[in-house]
Enzyme design. Sequence first.
Site, mmCIF file in Angstrom:
data_model
loop_
_atom_site.group_PDB
_atom_site.id
_atom_site.type_symbol
_atom_site.label_atom_id
_atom_site.label_comp_id
_atom_site.label_asym_id
_atom_site.label_seq_id
_atom_site.Cartn_x
_atom_site.Cartn_y
_atom_site.Cartn_z
ATOM 1 N N SER A 158 0.807 -1.226 0.000
ATOM 2 C CA SER A 158 0.000 0.000 0.000
ATOM 3 C C SER A 158 0.837 1.271 0.000
ATOM 4 C CB SER A 158 -0.967 0.018 1.200
ATOM 5 O OG SER A 158 -1.907 -1.022 1.104
ATOM 6 N N TYR A 224 -5.787 5.636 -1.922
ATOM 7 C CA TYR A 224 -6.897 5.497 -0.981
ATOM 8 C C TYR A 224 -7.612 6.788 -0.591
ATOM 9 C CZ TYR A 224 -4.622 0.983 -0.407
ATOM 10 O OH TYR A 224 -4.045 -0.240 -0.640
ATOM 11 N N ARG A 263 -2.739 -10.096 -7.419
ATOM 12 C CA ARG A 263 -2.571 -8.974 -8.345
ATOM 13 C C ARG A 263 -1.080 -8.740 -8.561
ATOM 14 N NH1 ARG A 263 -3.945 -4.283 -5.470
ATOM 15 N NH2 ARG A 263 -1.814 -3.551 -5.798
ATOM 16 N N ASP A 265 1.670 -5.960 -10.181
ATOM 17 C CA ASP A 265 1.784 -4.558 -10.586
ATOM 18 C C ASP A 265 3.011 -4.330 -11.466
ATOM 19 O OD1 ASP A 265 -0.425 -4.165 -8.968
ATOM 20 O OD2 ASP A 265 0.772 -3.502 -7.242
ATOM 21 N N GLU A 279 5.720 -5.566 -8.162
ATOM 22 C CA GLU A 279 5.505 -6.497 -7.059
ATOM 23 C C GLU A 279 4.283 -7.355 -7.314
ATOM 24 O OE1 GLU A 279 5.023 -4.042 -3.610
ATOM 25 O OE2 GLU A 279 2.972 -3.508 -4.090
ATOM 26 N N GLY A 285 -6.263 -5.378 -2.121
ATOM 27 C CA GLY A 285 -7.435 -4.693 -1.589
ATOM 28 C C GLY A 285 -8.731 -5.212 -2.184
#
Length: 318
Positions: A158, A224, A263, A265, A279, A285
């Site tokens: 995050s 976020y 996921r 990235d 990563e 999320g």
Amino acid sequence: MNFEISRKPQEYGKVAVLLGGNSAERDISLMSGEAIFSALIKSGVDAVKVDPKDGLINQLIDKSIERVFIALHGREGEDGVVQGCLQSMGIPYTGSNVVSAAMSMDKLISKRLWKQMGIPTAHFSSVEKGQKFTEIEARRLFAKLGPVLFVKPVKEGSSVGMSKVSDEKSLVEGVRLAHQYDNQALVETFTSGKEYTVSILRGKALPSISMETPRDFYDYEAKYQSNQTKYFCPSGLSDDDETVLQRLALKAFGALGCSGWGRVDFIRDGEFGEFLILEANTVPGMTMTSLVPKAAKAVGLGFEQLVLNILETSFDVR
């Protein structure tokens, strides 16, 4: 893509949604867990919320838990710790196993493995906590990696503890910030280009998503808190580039032994350069506005069906 669920809600048994926890990503985990719990209840699944902060093992025993949906982000959620606990108790759980979760959480191990396999990633180095690191050492890293660098904790997500730096003093400070969250700081070459993410569900790569933010980079606030971050799905890639990116994501995910869902990235080097892996996330999320639900929606999979598909991964043989 076919993601039909034939199992009846009662066949899942008593399901615990693990949320919250003790990591720096606790607040995001609480939001993900609440959304997942609500979706399970709407689907008729007998689900309860369990926060490991209040003691994990006793809650699982007291509530007669038969299956676990892991919605913990960061330490003790994505690093193999909770997976090991559940495995030792004989309780099935969603997502990747102990070893693959630990490997994907450690960015340094992941990047070394991907580099060995020929999967493109930015040039990188690391600084261990307690190691002498002054502006002299910082100058050497700039000479080795380039004029602009990213610094991040090795085992956080995050964008927690992340810095973009372009001078020796800022690099020293960035390493110090990363060490507040982890014993190792990852330092890598900054790549100027668009970021992409590929969600993986039950062995299939979903359509990629591209992100745009007016901020300096896609940091915690952009992810976020900002209402100015834009997401595009389809991402705008050509069919050939989309195929390349999805194959890279599946290869990188599989290289770590990851399974179930997750996921991966990437950032593209310039407008038409190669895709560099950033990563892999084994518990990304899962709020109503998170990236995995956006990708699932692009193939006609609603949030409740997505959650059930992820819960199905708890039946996978590890």
